[in-house]
Design an enzyme around this catalytic site. Sequence first.
Site, short mmCIF file in Angstrom:
data_model
loop_
_atom_site.label_atom_id
_atom_site.label_comp_id
_atom_site.label_asym_id
_atom_site.label_seq_id
_atom_site.Cartn_x
_atom_site.Cartn_y
_atom_site.Cartn_z
N HIS A 1 0.96 -1.34 -0.23
CA HIS A 1 -0.20 0.12 -0.03
C HIS A 1 0.91 1.32 -0.02
CE1 HIS A 1 -3.37 2.63 -0.04
NE2 HIS A 1 -2.77 3.28 1.03
N TYR B 1 1.58 5.00 -2.93
CA TYR B 1 1.69 6.42 -2.52
C TYR B 1 3.26 6.82 -2.96
CZ TYR B 1 -2.67 6.23 -0.40
OH TYR B 1 -4.14 6.28 -0.10
N HIS C 1 -9.54 1.05 -11.25
CA HIS C 1 -9.55 2.11 -10.14
C HIS C 1 -7.74 2.52 -10.20
CE1 HIS C 1 -7.88 3.70 -6.30
NE2 HIS C 1 -7.11 2.41 -5.94
N PHE C 2 -7.07 1.35 -10.32
CA PHE C 2 -5.59 1.64 -10.03
C PHE C 2 -4.93 2.45 -11.64
CE2 PHE C 2 -4.48 -2.86 -10.49
CZ PHE C 2 -3.72 -2.94 -11.49
N HIS C 3 -5.65 2.16 -12.76
CA HIS C 3 -5.24 2.79 -13.93
C HIS C 3 -5.48 4.24 -13.81
CE1 HIS C 3 -4.38 -1.31 -15.30
NE2 HIS C 3 -3.23 -0.61 -16.00
N ARG D 1 -10.28 -9.99 -12.74
CA ARG D 1 -9.04 -9.33 -13.03
C ARG D 1 -7.99 -10.49 -13.22
NH1 ARG D 1 -6.05 -6.60 -7.77
NH2 ARG D 1 -4.44 -6.44 -9.21
N ARG D 2 -6.82 -10.11 -13.75
CA ARG D 2 -5.72 -11.16 -13.77
C ARG D 2 -6.45 -12.44 -14.69
NH1 ARG D 2 -4.23 -10.75 -7.76
NH2 ARG D 2 -2.46 -9.06 -7.79
FE1 HAS Z 1 -5.70 2.25 -4.32
C1 HAS Z 1 -6.02 -1.11 -4.62
C2 HAS Z 1 -7.92 2.21 -1.72
C3 HAS Z 1 -5.27 5.56 -3.96
C4 HAS Z 1 -2.93 2.19 -6.52
N1 HAS Z 1 -4.66 0.68 -5.49
C5 HAS Z 1 -5.23 -0.67 -5.41
C6 HAS Z 1 -4.35 -1.23 -6.34
C7 HAS Z 1 -3.34 -0.17 -6.96
C8 HAS Z 1 -3.70 0.93 -6.30
C9 HAS Z 1 -2.25 -0.48 -7.89
O1 HAS Z 1 -9.20 0.01 0.15
C10 HAS Z 1 -4.27 -2.59 -6.68
C11 HAS Z 1 -3.30 -3.49 -6.10
C12 HAS Z 1 -3.24 -5.07 -6.45
O2 HAS Z 1 -2.51 -5.23 -7.37
O3 HAS Z 1 -4.00 -5.58 -5.88
N2 HAS Z 1 -6.47 3.57 -2.99
C13 HAS Z 1 -7.47 3.55 -1.94
C14 HAS Z 1 -7.68 4.74 -1.43
C15 HAS Z 1 -7.00 5.69 -2.17
C16 HAS Z 1 -6.19 4.81 -3.09
C17 HAS Z 1 -8.66 4.73 -0.33
N3 HAS Z 1 -4.52 3.58 -5.12
C18 HAS Z 1 -4.21 4.95 -4.48
C19 HAS Z 1 -3.41 5.54 -5.52
C20 HAS Z 1 -2.50 4.61 -6.08
C21 HAS Z 1 -3.35 3.51 -5.93
C22 HAS Z 1 -2.96 7.03 -5.16
C23 HAS Z 1 -1.34 4.82 -7.06
C24 HAS Z 1 -0.92 5.76 -7.31
N4 HAS Z 1 -6.71 0.80 -3.46
C25 HAS Z 1 -7.54 0.80 -2.23
C26 HAS Z 1 -8.00 -0.35 -1.86
C27 HAS Z 1 -7.48 -1.31 -2.79
C28 HAS Z 1 -6.84 -0.61 -3.71
C29 HAS Z 1 -8.66 -0.69 -0.86
C30 HAS Z 1 -7.68 -2.83 -2.83
C31 HAS Z 1 -8.86 -3.22 -3.53
C32 HAS Z 1 -8.98 -4.63 -3.70
O4 HAS Z 1 -9.95 -5.22 -3.24
O5 HAS Z 1 -7.89 -5.58 -4.15
C33 HAS Z 1 -6.86 6.94 -1.61
O6 HAS Z 1 -5.82 7.44 -1.57
C34 HAS Z 1 -7.47 7.97 -2.73
C35 HAS Z 1 -7.75 9.35 -2.31
C36 HAS Z 1 -8.09 10.34 -3.27
C37 HAS Z 1 -8.58 11.34 -3.59
C38 HAS Z 1 -8.87 11.98 -4.92
C39 HAS Z 1 -8.30 13.47 -4.60
C40 HAS Z 1 -8.61 13.98 -6.06
C41 HAS Z 1 -7.53 15.11 -6.51
C42 HAS Z 1 -7.61 15.67 -7.84
C43 HAS Z 1 -8.37 17.23 -7.90
C44 HAS Z 1 -8.16 17.62 -9.06
C45 HAS Z 1 -8.03 19.10 -9.40
C46 HAS Z 1 -8.14 19.51 -10.73
C47 HAS Z 1 -7.49 19.91 -8.60
C48 HAS Z 1 -9.82 11.70 -2.44
C49 HAS Z 1 -6.20 15.47 -5.42
C50 HAS Z 1 -9.31 20.44 -10.89
C51 HAS Z 1 -8.99 21.10 -12.12
C52 HAS Z 1 -10.02 21.16 -13.39
C53 HAS Z 1 -9.95 21.95 -14.44
C54 HAS Z 1 -11.15 20.05 -13.09
CU CU Z 2 -4.11 0.09 -0.78
#
Ligand code: HAS
Ligand code: CU
Length: 561
Positions: free
Chosen positions: A218, A222, A372-374, A435-436
């Site tokens: 995990h 990050y 999600h992760f893409h 998946r996979r």
């Molecule tokens: Fe995740 C599975 C939960 C973030 C990557 N995640 C994965 C896997 C990967 C991955 C690779 O709780 C699969 C692993 C595998 O092979 O099995 N993930 C989360 C949560 C977050 C999260 C709660 N993940 C990431 C990030 C990754 C990533 C970052 C890679 C870089 N994830 C999970 C969970 C799994 C999981 C479970 C397990 C699932 C399972 O069952 O196997 C949080 O950190 C996300 C918080 C993000 C936000 C978004 C904020 C938005 C922003 C953009 C603002 C836009 C602006 C532009 C300002 C709340 C900052 C505006 C301008 C305009 C012009 C419109």
């Molecule tokens: Cu995770």
Amino acid sequence: MKVSKQFKRTLLIGLTMPMSLFILGVYNGVMQTLYRSGVLQQPATAGINYYQGLTMHGVINAIVVTTFFAVVFGHYTVAHYLKKEPSKWSYMLSMFLMVLGSTIDLIVMALGKASALYTFYAPLQASPLFYIGTALIIIGSWIAFAGWVKIWYRWKSENPNSKMPIAILGTFVNFTMWFMASIPVIYELLGLLTPWALGITDKVNVPMTRTLFWMFGHPLVYFWILPAYVGFYTILPKIAGGKLYSGNAARLALLLFLILSTPVGVHHQFSEGGISPSIKLWVSILTFAVSIPSFMTAFTVGASLEYAGRQRGATGLFQWMSKLPWLRSDNYLFGYFICGLILFIFGGLSGIVNGSYTLNQIVHNTGWVPGHFHMTVAGPSILFILGLTLFMFHHVSGKPLTSKFTVTIIPYLWTVGVALLAHGLMAGGLMGEPRRTNMGLSYTNPDSPLFNSRWVPSSTVTMIGGLIMGTAALLYFICFFKMVFSKAVEEPTITLPESEELHLEKDIPLLLNMRPWIILSFILIASTYIPSFKNVFKYGKAVENKYQMDNPSNLINNDKK
Ligand code: HAS
Ligand code: CU
């Protein structure tokens, strides 16, 4: 600042080697979508078997490219802000170990001796060399960090009244988290899996290896995105034409990652029987908490962009969005940042669905998860890597970056591809698409008794997305390697756009000292991992089983025959 010959050479190797491997990583990604949609209905293509290709895709894109980039971007940022190059021993030894480790991994994967995916779950067994190669990449990155810490203390003694710049804080938070979180995986790789693959030990505790992996896995995600966060806070406001809305908010968000990233790995194990529901509930709550620094980032970066738009003459509520420097070839980097941010809105929200212990039961192990992760790793992480690789290579080598128009449209094209790919995967995932899985052999093959027509449209959308991403990547490789093979025309330099802060804020001592946060992170890690490991030892035990990807039967039975 000027760059020494040796440092320059190290940085250029650190940018070119992973980008060359990335060609293979991307190729195998596109192939995935062809297998899944049923266009390919065979176990292997061009001598690369489905799981061998999936392993290359994961290991190259998610471990090799990201780690090399974090190290090179760290070298570059530290040198730029502290106006010193790290010690020669640190950057050269680090790069040597990383190049050696990735070469070993590449060879064993190409030989089909390590088709265990990037998660290398036991009892699936890979060549011991694969475990050693992966460990070398990680240990190499630690050595780079040691070099930065050394020059940081020197800088601090020369500038006792200066605050740690936000870019340095982000880099140090990232590598402190990475160091703490990669100790468990190094133990797993070198202490458990290597002796087991060598036949020195004959048993392996499967839930324990998986728990050690996710303790690393995990924070690993990050580790992929924090360099981009550093860019969102310290580069983007400047190139958008504005200022950083709040430096203190940026510091707090970065420090929150330090305490909340590592304790939540068990959210990848919600479906594992051996870990008790009460731990999973606590991890689910902490997973929602780790979303807070990202929500804060959305607001701080959003406000900085709004300010930039207003500086460019925007009025009303939303006009600032259209006033941002979209598609401007004199500001190509902006596209790599903004496209990543837009994808991340959806990537982040789908992560919160995953983090819910109950909703996770529906999406786990379905196409939803790669969907999600893409939108996270193939979104802001890779787009930042692509943009900054062009930028850093251009400055460090002094070679010209031509094809500005193509370089400018690439992130937009890539984003359309990721959006389609992720939509297809997630829609299919909600209908149970696994998946996979080489679905072309079964579920999307009309000749198979397992054929499921409902998964054909979703996997076709995934494939269209994959082909668009493949096209964007191809254009990128052409532009990047054109620069690599051209002649230097400028003096090599290290330079970065630096955003000013909008307000003069009061210093908050807690945000200027990493120590209390490191202590708190240990307490939170203990709160989830002491009970998790107790459960693992209570309900799991070491077993003799072993499998290899090309043979579905338990090898231990074969050994005994
Ligand atoms: Fe995740 C599975 C939960 C973030 C990557 N995640 C994965 C896997 C990967 C991955 C690779 O709780 C699969 C692993 C595998 O092979 O099995 N993930 C989360 C949560 C977050 C999260 C709660 N993940 C990431 C990030 C990754 C990533 C970052 C890679 C870089 N994830 C999970 C969970 C799994 C999981 C479970 C397990 C699932 C399972 O069952 O196997 C949080 O950190 C996300 C918080 C993000 C936000 C978004 C904020 C938005 C922003 C953009 C603002 C836009 C602006 C532009 C300002 C709340 C900052 C505006 C301008 C305009 C012009 C419109
Ligand atoms: Cu995770």
